[in-house]
Design a protein around this motif. Sequence first.
Motif, PDB file in Angstrom:
ATOM      1  N   UNK A   1     -16.516   3.206  16.514  1.00  0.00           N
ATOM      2  CA  UNK A   1     -16.768   3.591  15.137  1.00  0.00           C
ATOM      3  C   UNK A   1     -18.213   3.968  14.906  1.00  0.00           C
ATOM      4  N   UNK A   2     -18.604   4.035  13.675  1.00  0.00           N
ATOM      5  CA  UNK A   2     -19.979   4.326  13.306  1.00  0.00           C
ATOM      6  C   UNK A   2     -20.373   5.759  13.592  1.00  0.00           C
ATOM      7  N   UNK A   3     -21.669   6.012  13.531  1.00  0.00           N
ATOM      8  CA  UNK A   3     -22.201   7.354  13.681  1.00  0.00           C
ATOM      9  C   UNK A   3     -21.860   7.956  15.039  1.00  0.00           C
ATOM     10  N   UNK A   4     -22.038   7.172  16.103  1.00  0.00           N
ATOM     11  CA  UNK A   4     -21.798   7.687  17.446  1.00  0.00           C
ATOM     12  C   UNK A   4     -20.324   8.024  17.634  1.00  0.00           C
ATOM     13  N   UNK A   5     -19.445   7.104  17.227  1.00  0.00           N
ATOM     14  CA  UNK A   5     -18.019   7.342  17.379  1.00  0.00           C
ATOM     15  C   UNK A   5     -17.556   8.574  16.625  1.00  0.00           C
ATOM     16  N   UNK A   6     -18.051   8.739  15.398  1.00  0.00           N
ATOM     17  CA  UNK A   6     -17.657   9.911  14.614  1.00  0.00           C
ATOM     18  C   UNK A   6     -18.173  11.203  15.243  1.00  0.00           C
ATOM     19  N   UNK A   7     -19.418  11.158  15.756  1.00  0.00           N
ATOM     20  CA  UNK A   7     -19.976  12.355  16.401  1.00  0.00           C
ATOM     21  C   UNK A   7     -19.182  12.719  17.648  1.00  0.00           C
ATOM     22  N   UNK A   8     -18.838  11.715  18.453  1.00  0.00           N
ATOM     23  CA  UNK A   8     -18.040  11.980  19.645  1.00  0.00           C
ATOM     24  C   UNK A   8     -16.667  12.521  19.271  1.00  0.00           C
ATOM     25  N   UNK A   9     -16.063  11.950  18.237  1.00  0.00           N
ATOM     26  CA  UNK A   9     -14.756  12.414  17.798  1.00  0.00           C
ATOM     27  C   UNK A   9     -14.766  13.885  17.423  1.00  0.00           C
ATOM     28  N   UNK A  10     -15.790  14.295  16.691  1.00  0.00           N
ATOM     29  CA  UNK A  10     -15.879  15.702  16.298  1.00  0.00           C
ATOM     30  C   UNK A  10     -16.076  16.597  17.526  1.00  0.00           C
ATOM     31  N   UNK A  11     -16.937  16.170  18.437  1.00  0.00           N
ATOM     32  CA  UNK A  11     -17.170  16.974  19.632  1.00  0.00           C
ATOM     33  C   UNK A  11     -15.918  17.085  20.478  1.00  0.00           C
ATOM     34  N   UNK A  12     -15.218  15.952  20.667  1.00  0.00           N
ATOM     35  CA  UNK A  12     -14.012  15.968  21.499  1.00  0.00           C
ATOM     36  C   UNK A  12     -12.937  16.855  20.871  1.00  0.00           C
ATOM     37  N   UNK A  13     -12.772  16.759  19.577  1.00  0.00           N
ATOM     38  CA  UNK A  13     -11.755  17.571  18.907  1.00  0.00           C
ATOM     39  C   UNK A  13     -12.051  19.057  19.084  1.00  0.00           C
ATOM     40  N   UNK A  14     -13.310  19.425  18.955  1.00  0.00           N
ATOM     41  CA  UNK A  14     -13.679  20.827  19.091  1.00  0.00           C
ATOM     42  C   UNK A  14     -13.526  21.309  20.530  1.00  0.00           C
ATOM     43  N   UNK A  15     -13.879  20.443  21.505  1.00  0.00           N
ATOM     44  CA  UNK A  15     -13.854  20.859  22.909  1.00  0.00           C
ATOM     45  C   UNK A  15     -12.473  20.787  23.530  1.00  0.00           C
ATOM     46  N   UNK A  16     -11.666  19.769  23.136  1.00  0.00           N
ATOM     47  CA  UNK A  16     -10.400  19.505  23.809  1.00  0.00           C
ATOM     48  C   UNK A  16      -9.179  19.873  22.968  1.00  0.00           C
ATOM     49  N   UNK A  17      -9.278  19.770  21.658  1.00  0.00           N
ATOM     50  CA  UNK A  17      -8.137  20.021  20.803  1.00  0.00           C
ATOM     51  C   UNK A  17      -6.971  19.131  21.174  1.00  0.00           C
ATOM     52  N   UNK A  18      -5.787  19.732  21.315  1.00  0.00           N
ATOM     53  CA  UNK A  18      -4.585  18.969  21.654  1.00  0.00           C
ATOM     54  C   UNK A  18      -4.446  18.725  23.145  1.00  0.00           C
ATOM     55  N   UNK A  19      -5.404  19.203  23.951  1.00  0.00           N
ATOM     56  CA  UNK A  19      -5.307  19.101  25.413  1.00  0.00           C
ATOM     57  C   UNK A  19      -6.191  17.996  25.982  1.00  0.00           C
ATOM     58  N   UNK A  20      -6.481  16.955  25.187  1.00  0.00           N
ATOM     59  CA  UNK A  20      -7.411  15.916  25.645  1.00  0.00           C
ATOM     60  C   UNK A  20      -6.958  15.268  26.948  1.00  0.00           C
ATOM     61  N   UNK A  21      -5.682  14.953  27.076  1.00  0.00           N
ATOM     62  CA  UNK A  21      -5.198  14.305  28.295  1.00  0.00           C
ATOM     63  C   UNK A  21      -5.310  15.241  29.495  1.00  0.00           C
ATOM     64  N   UNK A  22      -4.942  16.495  29.315  1.00  0.00           N
ATOM     65  CA  UNK A  22      -4.981  17.459  30.416  1.00  0.00           C
ATOM     66  C   UNK A  22      -6.407  17.765  30.858  1.00  0.00           C
TER      67      UNK A  22
END
Length: 275
Positions: free
Chosen positions: A173-194
């Motif tokens: 959670x917190x600032x770091x978790x939210x920043x990582x979440x946004x980056x991961x969503x933009x970079x991986x989208x629905x293909x996070x596992x792949x």
Amino acid sequence: MLIPRRVLLGLALAASLTPLKAVAQGVSGRARAISFGSHPLQTLDLYPGPDEGAVLLFVHGGGWSRGERGMVHDLPAYAARHGLTLASTSYRLVPEVSAREAAADVAAAVARLKQDLPGRPLFLMGHSAGAHLAALVGVDPDYLGAHGLAPAAIAGVILLDGAGYDATGDRGGGMVGRALGRMYEQAFGAAAAALSPTLRVGPGRVYPPYLIFHIASRRDSAAQSRGLAEALVRAGGRAEVVVAPDDSHRGINVGFGAPGDPEGERAARFIAAES
């Protein structure tokens, strides 16, 4: 007033994503740019080096959306000191592409160097998002397979404080978790596992050895690093996780390879042993 540690980490993470232009002013002019695709970012820099021995290909970080191949800091001098030939690659960036295409570009850079410098051991090293891309190319056979190569064509993989090795995991959670979440969503989208190197490791394949560094203050990077190493070992591969206790996320990259830097010297021993 004391600033919470997670806020400091968030600020450090944001600072690490700032594009650094021409950080190798004294050496970048001597590098030879080599294209491996039609996009301007499908280009690597090859620095002068010996005609034999190991090649070190560096993959920059920047949250998959920033950075460029000139972000080599002390690596040219480090390579010269240890008898290595240095290359540094750019790759297409989010949001123009996803991490899948970025990894494909890294694999294409590996293939180009294997073509141009045949018979020489090639080590792949990345920082942050670049560590994720290096890890993915080193485990998922699809990327190098597109060039008639296998992950075993890489002599070794060196990772500097990456995360996203399992992009489906808890980011906190917190600032770091939210920043990582946004980056991961933009970079991986629905293909996070792949696009998660840890989840792409499987039995029956030959993997290059991995040397995985993480800083002591990042619990996400520590857990991700151990998870990747454990997956590789279960599959019959070799991996070592090393804690960098005195470094920050940016510092492990900027200071890597400076004279006396413990992570750089540990990596040099790894390269010598696996060459």
